[in-house]
Design an enzyme around this catalytic site. Structure first.
Site, PDB file in Angstrom:
ATOM      1  N   GLY A 176      -1.350   7.373  -0.442  1.00  0.00           N
ATOM      2  CA  GLY A 176      -0.262   7.581   0.488  1.00  0.00           C
ATOM      3  C   GLY A 176       0.437   9.081   0.243  1.00  0.00           C
ATOM      4  O   GLY A 176      -0.158   9.902  -0.266  1.00  0.00           O
ATOM      5  N   ASP A 187       9.764   0.099   6.197  1.00  0.00           N
ATOM      6  CA  ASP A 187       8.453   0.814   6.629  1.00  0.00           C
ATOM      7  C   ASP A 187       7.371  -0.170   6.715  1.00  0.00           C
ATOM      8  O   ASP A 187       6.267  -0.055   5.981  1.00  0.00           O
ATOM      9  CB  ASP A 187       8.211   1.553   5.037  1.00  0.00           C
ATOM     10  CG  ASP A 187       7.148   2.646   5.309  1.00  0.00           C
ATOM     11  OD1 ASP A 187       6.897   3.197   6.274  1.00  0.00           O
ATOM     12  OD2 ASP A 187       6.698   3.244   4.254  1.00  0.00           O
TER      13      ASP A 187
HETATM   14  N1  LIG Z   1      -1.143  -3.528  -4.371  1.00  0.00           N
HETATM   15  C1  LIG Z   1      -2.149  -2.774  -3.748  1.00  0.00           C
HETATM   16  N2  LIG Z   1      -3.207  -3.591  -3.675  1.00  0.00           N
HETATM   17  C2  LIG Z   1      -4.457  -3.125  -2.708  1.00  0.00           C
HETATM   18  N3  LIG Z   1      -4.123  -1.721  -2.176  1.00  0.00           N
HETATM   19  C3  LIG Z   1      -2.824  -1.185  -2.499  1.00  0.00           C
HETATM   20  C4  LIG Z   1      -2.000  -1.694  -3.154  1.00  0.00           C
HETATM   21  N4  LIG Z   1      -0.829  -0.728  -3.286  1.00  0.00           N
HETATM   22  C5  LIG Z   1      -1.134   0.311  -2.477  1.00  0.00           C
HETATM   23  N5  LIG Z   1      -2.687  -0.053  -1.879  1.00  0.00           N
HETATM   24  C6  LIG Z   1      -3.325   1.009  -1.103  1.00  0.00           C
HETATM   25  O1  LIG Z   1      -2.948   2.396  -1.148  1.00  0.00           O
HETATM   26  C7  LIG Z   1      -2.383   2.889   0.053  1.00  0.00           C
HETATM   27  C8  LIG Z   1      -1.205   3.731  -0.366  1.00  0.00           C
HETATM   28  O2  LIG Z   1      -0.212   3.014  -1.124  1.00  0.00           O
HETATM   29  P1  LIG Z   1       1.122   2.981  -1.020  1.00  0.00           P
HETATM   30  O3  LIG Z   1       1.729   2.718   0.646  1.00  0.00           O
HETATM   31  O4  LIG Z   1       2.004   2.069  -1.837  1.00  0.00           O
HETATM   32  O5  LIG Z   1       1.726   4.562  -1.236  1.00  0.00           O
HETATM   33  P2  LIG Z   1       2.810   5.472  -0.767  1.00  0.00           P
HETATM   34  O6  LIG Z   1       2.703   6.762  -1.249  1.00  0.00           O
HETATM   35  O7  LIG Z   1       4.029   4.954  -0.906  1.00  0.00           O
HETATM   36  O8  LIG Z   1       2.533   5.505   0.818  1.00  0.00           O
HETATM   37  P3  LIG Z   1       3.150   5.919   2.029  1.00  0.00           P
HETATM   38  O9  LIG Z   1       2.685   7.344   2.520  1.00  0.00           O
HETATM   39  O10 LIG Z   1       2.913   4.783   3.253  1.00  0.00           O
HETATM   40  O11 LIG Z   1       4.734   6.035   1.675  1.00  0.00           O
HETATM   41  C9  LIG Z   1      -1.818   1.748   0.863  1.00  0.00           C
HETATM   42  O12 LIG Z   1      -2.090   1.793   2.278  1.00  0.00           O
HETATM   43  C10 LIG Z   1      -3.086   0.536   0.415  1.00  0.00           C
HETATM   44  O13 LIG Z   1      -4.374   0.803   1.332  1.00  0.00           O
END
Ligand SMILES: Nc1ncnc2c1ncn2[C@@H]1O[C@H](COP(=O)(O)OP(=O)(O)OP(=O)(O)O)[C@@H](O)[C@H]1O
Length: 367
Positions: A37, A149
């Site tokens: 992400g 979100d």
């Molecule tokens: N607990 C989990 N189990 C499986 N896949 C996960 C999990 N947590 C995250 N992912 C995968 O990793 C990706 C990125 O995770 P996450 O959205 O938590 O990160 P972020 O950096 O906070 O993203 P964003 O840009 O949406 O804020 C998710 O879209 C998903 O595909």
């Protein structure tokens, strides 16, 4: 501040004292990347001693504050007690470059992987997801938190048919009533009330003459965090699941598709006691009284139209709550003709997928 929000703050202070440095490979075997992400990456790993699979969420220390990391970890650990919320597993540590915590892993990808463009998902699966997400959001809201979100990438799948999904990514969660600067972004998930912040951002300009920050502070619109933001996103997500597209490109008054919807909504607005007549036309004259539907919603039954009118009410104070969505489940959402067309399209996509797999196998010399 709600009791839960106060408790979350307290837990962040306590865990800040006990966060230990650790080497990931000493305790985990990292198997593969689950996703990335804007804040960091998430890896699938197994605990070396216990053999338990889990998702390890890595936050780069250079771009993540310790407090925001601890807030996401503690929220997921102590408040995500609903089966459709992704729970942390009580392991948090730091490496020289990252803060890390372990979380339940969705092993079947996220919703984004199963929504076929322009075709969507089967109606049954879609209703199952709405029912689970409605419960998960209602649980968060009852504790005084707002997710802020909700989108397909943040809904993780625990099986291939969406019988069990989990809402994750709690990086944007805030306590209800917190004052935050309103932010408008170019997406259908952005609720209409955020548009008041749009002109400001445009007028800030791009020249960084040192006065920009001052200007931003003055023109910023401060608003209270409310659960109605999640209701709007649930409406848009549902539309995306069932059709494989969005009803409009961005929630803005200069977006033609959104304007058409707004016009329909204004025309169809009727007193509360007439809503049920609108939803379920029973007689010929009732049916005549039904206002014409905005084109993006013409493929839906009156039941589904009522569902969308409730969640996508442009007035945040009148918007339906995620828990109310349960009353719209069970009946048909798509008009018969459209359902059959989409079923045909899905069959074609599955057939294309099967042929592609066969060709790949042949390419590898397998039979
Ligand atoms: N607990 C989990 N189990 C499986 N896949 C996960 C999990 N947590 C995250 N992912 C995968 O990793 C990706 C990125 O995770 P996450 O959205 O938590 O990160 P972020 O950096 O906070 O993203 P964003 O840009 O949406 O804020 C998710 O879209 C998903 O595909």
């Amino acid at each position: 501040m709600t009791a839960a929000a106060k408790l979350l703050d307290e837990m962040c202070h306590l865990t800040a004292q006990s966060l230990t440095p650790m080497d990931t490979s000493d305790h985990f075997k990292v198997l593969k990347l689950l996703g990335e992400g804007s804040y960091g990456k998430v890896m699938l790993a197994v605990h070396r001693k216990r053999g338990t699979p889990m998702a390890l969420k890595f936050f780069p220390r250079e771009s993540t504050s310790l407090l925001s990391f601890l807030r996401e970890y503690n929220l997921s650990l102590s408040f995500c007690t609903h089966p459709s919320l992704t729970r942390a597993l009580g392991i948090a540590y730091s490496t020289p470059s990252h803060y890390v915590f372990a979380q339940q892993a969705g092993l079947f990808g996220d919703l984004y992987d199963v929504i076929l463009p322009e075709v969507g998902m089967e109606e049954d699966s879609c209703q199952r997801v709405v029912s689970q997400l409605g419960g998960a959001l209602a649980h968060l809201h009852s504790l005084g938190f707002v997710h802020r979100d909700l989108k397909p990438e943040n809904v993780f799948l625990c099986d291939s048919t969406c019988r069990w999904v989990k809402l994750g990514d709690f990086g944007m969660v805030k306590a209800r009533g917190t004052r935050v600067p309103e932010v408008w972004y170019s997406s259908p998930y952005c609720p209409p009330e955020a548009e008041i912040a749009r002109g400001n951002e445009d007028s800030w300009g791009s020249v960084n003459d040192g006065k920009d920050e001052e200007k931003k502070k003055k023109t910023r619109v401060w608003v209270s965090v409310e659960p109605s933001t999640d209701s709007w996103a649930l409406g848009i997500l549902t539309y995306a699941m069932i059709t494989g597209s969005h009803p409009w490109a961005q929630t803005a008054s200069d977006c033609r598709a959104y304007l058409t919807f707004r016009e329909w909504f204004e025309r169809a607005k009727c007193p509360e006691d007439e809503l049920d007549v609108w939803a379920q036309p029973k007689t010929e004259s009732d049916r005549d009284a039904v206002p014409p539907v905005a084109p993006q919603f013409a493929c839906f039954t009156p039941l589904a139209c009522s569902f969308f009118r409730s969640l996508l009410d442009p007035r945040p104070g009148h918007r339906g709550r995620p828990e109310d969505t349960l009353s719209y489940l069970g009946g048909d959402w798509m008009m018969e003709k459209e359902r059959m067309r989409l079923e045909e399209e899905r069959k074609k996509s599955r057939a294309k997928g099967a042929i592609r797999n066969m060709k790949e196998k042949e390419g590898r010399g397998e039979r």
